[in-house]
Design a protein around this motif. Structure first.
Motif, PDB file in Angstrom:
ATOM      1  N   GLY A 467      31.988   8.236 -45.135  1.00 46.28           N
ATOM      2  CA  GLY A 467      32.071   9.393 -44.244  1.00 46.28           C
ATOM      3  C   GLY A 467      31.857   9.083 -42.785  1.00 46.28           C
ATOM      4  N   LYS A 468      31.513   7.807 -42.425  1.00 49.20           N
ATOM      5  CA  LYS A 468      31.271   7.450 -41.030  1.00 49.20           C
ATOM      6  C   LYS A 468      32.312   6.445 -40.558  1.00 49.20           C
ATOM      7  N   GLU A 469      32.822   6.677 -39.322  1.00 51.89           N
ATOM      8  CA  GLU A 469      33.834   5.777 -38.782  1.00 51.89           C
ATOM      9  C   GLU A 469      33.196   4.508 -38.225  1.00 51.89           C
ATOM     10  N   ALA A 470      33.960   3.409 -38.332  1.00 51.58           N
ATOM     11  CA  ALA A 470      33.507   2.127 -37.792  1.00 51.58           C
ATOM     12  C   ALA A 470      34.735   1.309 -37.409  1.00 51.58           C
ATOM     13  N   GLU A 471      34.512   0.403 -36.402  1.00 53.27           N
ATOM     14  CA  GLU A 471      35.598  -0.481 -35.973  1.00 53.27           C
ATOM     15  C   GLU A 471      35.404  -1.833 -36.633  1.00 53.27           C
ATOM     16  N   VAL A 472      36.514  -2.406 -37.154  1.00 52.60           N
ATOM     17  CA  VAL A 472      36.471  -3.733 -37.761  1.00 52.60           C
ATOM     18  C   VAL A 472      37.509  -4.592 -37.081  1.00 52.60           C
ATOM     19  N   ASN A 473      37.183  -5.893 -36.905  1.00 46.49           N
ATOM     20  CA  ASN A 473      38.082  -6.810 -36.213  1.00 46.49           C
ATOM     21  C   ASN A 473      38.195  -8.106 -37.003  1.00 46.49           C
ATOM     22  N   GLY A 474      39.407  -8.662 -36.970  1.00 37.76           N
ATOM     23  CA  GLY A 474      39.591  -9.929 -37.642  1.00 37.76           C
ATOM     24  C   GLY A 474      40.880 -10.606 -37.224  1.00 37.76           C
ATOM     25  N   SER A 475      40.937 -11.931 -37.448  1.00 32.92           N
ATOM     26  CA  SER A 475      42.128 -12.716 -37.116  1.00 32.92           C
ATOM     27  C   SER A 475      42.506 -13.566 -38.321  1.00 32.92           C
ATOM     28  N   GLY A 476      43.785 -13.928 -38.359  1.00 37.58           N
ATOM     29  CA  GLY A 476      44.235 -14.772 -39.460  1.00 37.58           C
ATOM     30  C   GLY A 476      45.653 -15.245 -39.215  1.00 37.58           C
ATOM     31  N   ASN A 477      46.186 -16.005 -40.179  1.00 41.88           N
ATOM     32  CA  ASN A 477      47.522 -16.545 -39.985  1.00 41.88           C
ATOM     33  C   ASN A 477      48.623 -15.545 -40.358  1.00 41.88           C
ATOM     34  N   GLY A 478      48.245 -14.351 -40.663  1.00 46.59           N
ATOM     35  CA  GLY A 478      49.185 -13.261 -40.922  1.00 46.59           C
ATOM     36  C   GLY A 478      48.414 -11.964 -40.879  1.00 46.59           C
ATOM     37  N   ILE A 479      49.144 -10.864 -40.872  1.00 43.39           N
ATOM     38  CA  ILE A 479      48.474  -9.591 -40.684  1.00 43.39           C
ATOM     39  C   ILE A 479      47.578  -9.216 -41.867  1.00 43.39           C
ATOM     40  N   ILE A 480      47.982  -9.585 -43.077  1.00 44.03           N
ATOM     41  CA  ILE A 480      47.142  -9.288 -44.241  1.00 44.03           C
ATOM     42  C   ILE A 480      45.877 -10.134 -44.193  1.00 44.03           C
ATOM     43  N   ASP A 481      46.049 -11.421 -43.831  1.00 43.90           N
ATOM     44  CA  ASP A 481      44.903 -12.327 -43.721  1.00 43.90           C
ATOM     45  C   ASP A 481      43.937 -11.816 -42.660  1.00 43.90           C
ATOM     46  N   ALA A 482      44.483 -11.353 -41.534  1.00 47.04           N
ATOM     47  CA  ALA A 482      43.645 -10.847 -40.436  1.00 47.04           C
ATOM     48  C   ALA A 482      42.861  -9.607 -40.866  1.00 47.04           C
ATOM     49  N   PHE A 483      43.526  -8.687 -41.529  1.00 47.52           N
ATOM     50  CA  PHE A 483      42.840  -7.461 -41.941  1.00 47.52           C
ATOM     51  C   PHE A 483      41.778  -7.761 -42.995  1.00 47.52           C
ATOM     52  N   THR A 484      42.078  -8.698 -43.897  1.00 44.88           N
ATOM     53  CA  THR A 484      41.090  -9.080 -44.902  1.00 44.88           C
ATOM     54  C   THR A 484      39.852  -9.673 -44.247  1.00 44.88           C
ATOM     55  N   HIS A 485      40.081 -10.541 -43.251  1.00 48.22           N
ATOM     56  CA  HIS A 485      38.935 -11.129 -42.526  1.00 48.22           C
ATOM     57  C   HIS A 485      38.145 -10.066 -41.785  1.00 48.22           C
ATOM     58  N   ALA A 486      38.814  -9.052 -41.283  1.00 54.18           N
ATOM     59  CA  ALA A 486      38.116  -7.972 -40.582  1.00 54.18           C
ATOM     60  C   ALA A 486      37.135  -7.274 -41.516  1.00 54.18           C
ATOM     61  N   LEU A 487      37.576  -7.017 -42.746  1.00 56.97           N
ATOM     62  CA  LEU A 487      36.690  -6.371 -43.715  1.00 56.97           C
ATOM     63  C   LEU A 487      35.584  -7.323 -44.161  1.00 56.97           C
ATOM     64  N   GLU A 488      35.901  -8.621 -44.307  1.00 53.37           N
ATOM     65  CA  GLU A 488      34.883  -9.608 -44.663  1.00 53.37           C
ATOM     66  C   GLU A 488      33.785  -9.647 -43.610  1.00 53.37           C
ATOM     67  N   ASN A 489      34.196  -9.685 -42.328  1.00 49.23           N
ATOM     68  CA  ASN A 489      33.237  -9.785 -41.235  1.00 49.23           C
ATOM     69  C   ASN A 489      32.316  -8.569 -41.198  1.00 49.23           C
ATOM     70  N   HIS A 490      32.903  -7.403 -41.412  1.00 52.11           N
ATOM     71  CA  HIS A 490      32.124  -6.175 -41.279  1.00 52.11           C
ATOM     72  C   HIS A 490      31.161  -5.982 -42.461  1.00 52.11           C
ATOM     73  N   PHE A 491      31.613  -6.298 -43.666  1.00 54.33           N
ATOM     74  CA  PHE A 491      30.787  -6.000 -44.839  1.00 54.33           C
ATOM     75  C   PHE A 491      30.074  -7.229 -45.392  1.00 54.33           C
ATOM     76  N   ASP A 492      30.284  -8.386 -44.738  1.00 59.56           N
ATOM     77  CA  ASP A 492      29.638  -9.617 -45.175  1.00 59.56           C
ATOM     78  C   ASP A 492      29.927  -9.919 -46.649  1.00 59.56           C
ATOM     79  N   VAL A 493      31.208  -9.944 -46.943  1.00 57.80           N
ATOM     80  CA  VAL A 493      31.653 -10.270 -48.299  1.00 57.80           C
ATOM     81  C   VAL A 493      32.711 -11.368 -48.189  1.00 57.80           C
ATOM     82  N   GLU A 494      33.102 -11.911 -49.342  1.00 63.67           N
ATOM     83  CA  GLU A 494      34.178 -12.891 -49.381  1.00 63.67           C
ATOM     84  C   GLU A 494      35.383 -12.283 -50.098  1.00 63.67           C
ATOM     85  N   MET A 495      36.558 -12.416 -49.468  1.00 67.72           N
ATOM     86  CA  MET A 495      37.793 -11.858 -50.046  1.00 67.72           C
ATOM     87  C   MET A 495      38.922 -12.841 -49.763  1.00 67.72           C
TER      88      MET A 495
END
Length: 553
Positions: A467-495
């Protein structure tokens, strides 16, 4: 079972020169439906005149050219039905009605009277000839039984002269043929043939009924071949079969007997008849069809025909009944489902004209079916079955690993509820389990940028988490890789993305695409998600979020 000693084995035919085992069926025989007589007399509640008429019209539509319509002397209803067909001009020129009579003068007279005015008709004479019937029922010698048949045959010739407007075909059946000594059966048939030959314009029909099925199907074939080789004026005789199903092999006996030289088959649709029923004409015809032979009968509306049969006869067709049963083109077993799915796919890929699909002897569409019920999912099903249902009904093509994961889900649901799962239920489970899962994480919007120096893709996304908004950021060798890293960075998980597929949707398209993603978590467990959107990037992001919602606690 301890009382087997009260029974004795059926004697084989002493025939060393049998030819039928090396022969094959190459063309359809003459078909004669006996649904309206033999089948009708076996019903708990015989059909009314209107019901018989509806059934008769369906038999004509299917393509039967010979139809045994009645035992006219049995009742006013039976007599009246024959009269209605004739008086109302309901018999097409290419259809020959058949009526049955015992070898008794008064019954023969009434039978002939019932067909007065018919353009043509088959009149069917019978009397019992078996050892048991002669001994127990009639207490008569062979000579006395033969005299009954010959007297009836001569009476036919006298009655025929009263109705010169009708083109007659005569048929004779030594009832309980398979319980009769073969040489005596031939003797009595020849006695009747000798009376009729030269006095009727059409060929004589000699019908050899397995009134009670008493032996294996090969013995019936031996009996037919033995008799066929010894009948008088064989070139002027149509040799007919009428097999019952007491041993459950009426169809097999009929097929082997056709190989043995028979020309004609009497039977009923779906095997209706006394005790275990008659030979199922539909099955024999469709067996020929499955071998590339034109059966000369039209069963393209099989389910509709089955519904009519059940309504008019008040009987039920077994779900496993060949070709028409509700489950005969259905596979529950996982290995069967997988083979069917691959066979259908390979056939489409190769554009094959010849039907070759594992576990499906014919194309269900040829008998008015669809591919929807071919594969049904229950706790015994596998990944191939689930994939087939989604492919055929919704145009979804799951990767193999995805199929395995989803099959576990559907198996658990089916096992819990103890029932199979309809396609729409499977699709609903799939959507709930994998597609565009938005809890607790939901994608609100995103922005994509590219760094000039290393060409990495960067993504800035706004998500909602609980229910709360948050900004996530990430980079990668493609857009899917970048978005996955953004979620990894924010939630401290491995994907770690291990597989990604996408295709346009064929079901309710609106130019939508579906993305499938397989991600390995920190625990080395595989997680699966899917996303759907008209925007391919969004569909991939939705798939990633669907997986993230399984990983993030």
């Amino acid at each position: 079972m301890k009382n087997f000693e009260k029974y004795k084995p059926y004697p084989p035919v002493d025939k060393k020169d049998r030819k039928w085992p090396s022969k094959v069926i190459e063309k359809a025989p003459i078909w004669c439906s006996v649904d309206l007589r033999d089948g009708n007399q076996a019903l708990e509640i015989p059909m009314s005149l209107d019901e018989k008429l509806e059934f008769y019209n369906k038999l004509v539509e299917i393509g039967f050219k010979e139809i045994e319509v009645s035992f006219p002397a049995a009742s006013d209803t039976e007599f009246g039905f024959v009269r209605k067909l004739i008086d109302d001009d309901l018999i097409p020129d290419d259809v020959n009605i058949q009526v049955l009579t015992q070898s008794r003068d008064e019954i023969i007279e009434k039978t002939f009277a019932s067909i007065k005015g018919a353009k043509k008709a088959i009149v069917h004479l019978y009397n019992s000839t078996s050892v048991l019937q002669r001994d127990v029922v009639f207490n008569a010698s062979k000579e006395e039984v033969t005299e009954i048949a010959v007297k009836g045959a001569k009476k036919f010739l006298k009655e025929m002269k009263k109705y010169p407007e009708t083109e007659f075909t005569f048929e004779y059946s030594p009832e309980s043929y398979t319980g009769t000594e073969m040489d005596y059966a031939i003797e009595i048939c020849n006695a009747v043939i000798d009376v009729w030959h030269g006095h009727v314009d059409n060929k004589i029909i000699i019908n050899l009924p397995s009134t009670v099925e008493m032996a294996t199907a090969n013995i019936y074939a031996d009996q037919i071949e033995y008799c066929s080789e010894r009948l008088h004026h064989r070139e002027d005789v149509v040799l007919s079969l009428h097999a019952h199903n007491d041993r459950g092999t009426g169809v097999a006996a009929t097929e082997l007997a056709l190989m043995a030289g028979a020309d004609r088959v009497e039977g009923t649709l779906f095997g209706n008849g006394e005790r275990t029923g008659n030979c199922d004409i539909m099955v024999v015809a469709m067996n020929m069809y499955s071998q590339g032979i034109d059966p000369k009968l039209d069963f393209t509306k099989m389910r509709e025909l089955g519904d009519l049969f059940e309504r008019l006869t008040r009987m039920e067709i077994n779900p496993r009944h060949p070709y028409v049963g509700s489950l005969v083109f259905t596979a529950f077993s996982g290995s069967h489902q997988d083979a069917i799915r691959k066979g259908m796919a390979k056939r489409e890929e190769r554009k094959q004209k010849i039907w070759e699909v594992p576990y499906l002897p014919i194309d269900p569409k040829d008998v008015g079916g669809t591919y929807d019920p071919i594969v049904r999912i229950n706790s015994q099903s596998g990944k191939g079955g689930v994939a087939f249902v989604l492919e055929q009904n919704y145009g979804l093509y799951l990767p193999k690993a995805f199929q395995r994961d989803f099959s576990k889900v559907t198996t658990a649901v089916s096992d819990k509820h103890h029932r199979d799962l309809a396609p729409e239920v499977i699709f609903d489970i799939f959507k709930k389990e994998y597609i565009n899962n938005e809890s607790p994480i939901k994608l609100i919007r995103y922005k994509e940028t590219t760094k000039d120096e290393d060409k990495d893709v960067s993504v800035k996304a706004i998500i909602e988490y609980n229910g709360k908004e948050a900004e996530v950021n990430g980079s990668g060798n493609g857009i899917i890789d970048a978005f996955t890293h953004a979620l990894e960075n924010h939630f401290d998980v491995e994907m770690e993305v291990t597989d990604y597929r996408e295709h346009s949707m064929e079901y309710g398209t609106n130019a939508r695409a579906i993305s499938y993603i397989q991600i390995e978590g920190k625990d080395h467990k595989m997680y699966y998600g899917a996303g759907v959107s008209s925007n391919i990037t969004l569909s991939s992001f939705y798939a990633v979020v669907s997986v993230a919602n399984k990983i993030v606690k």
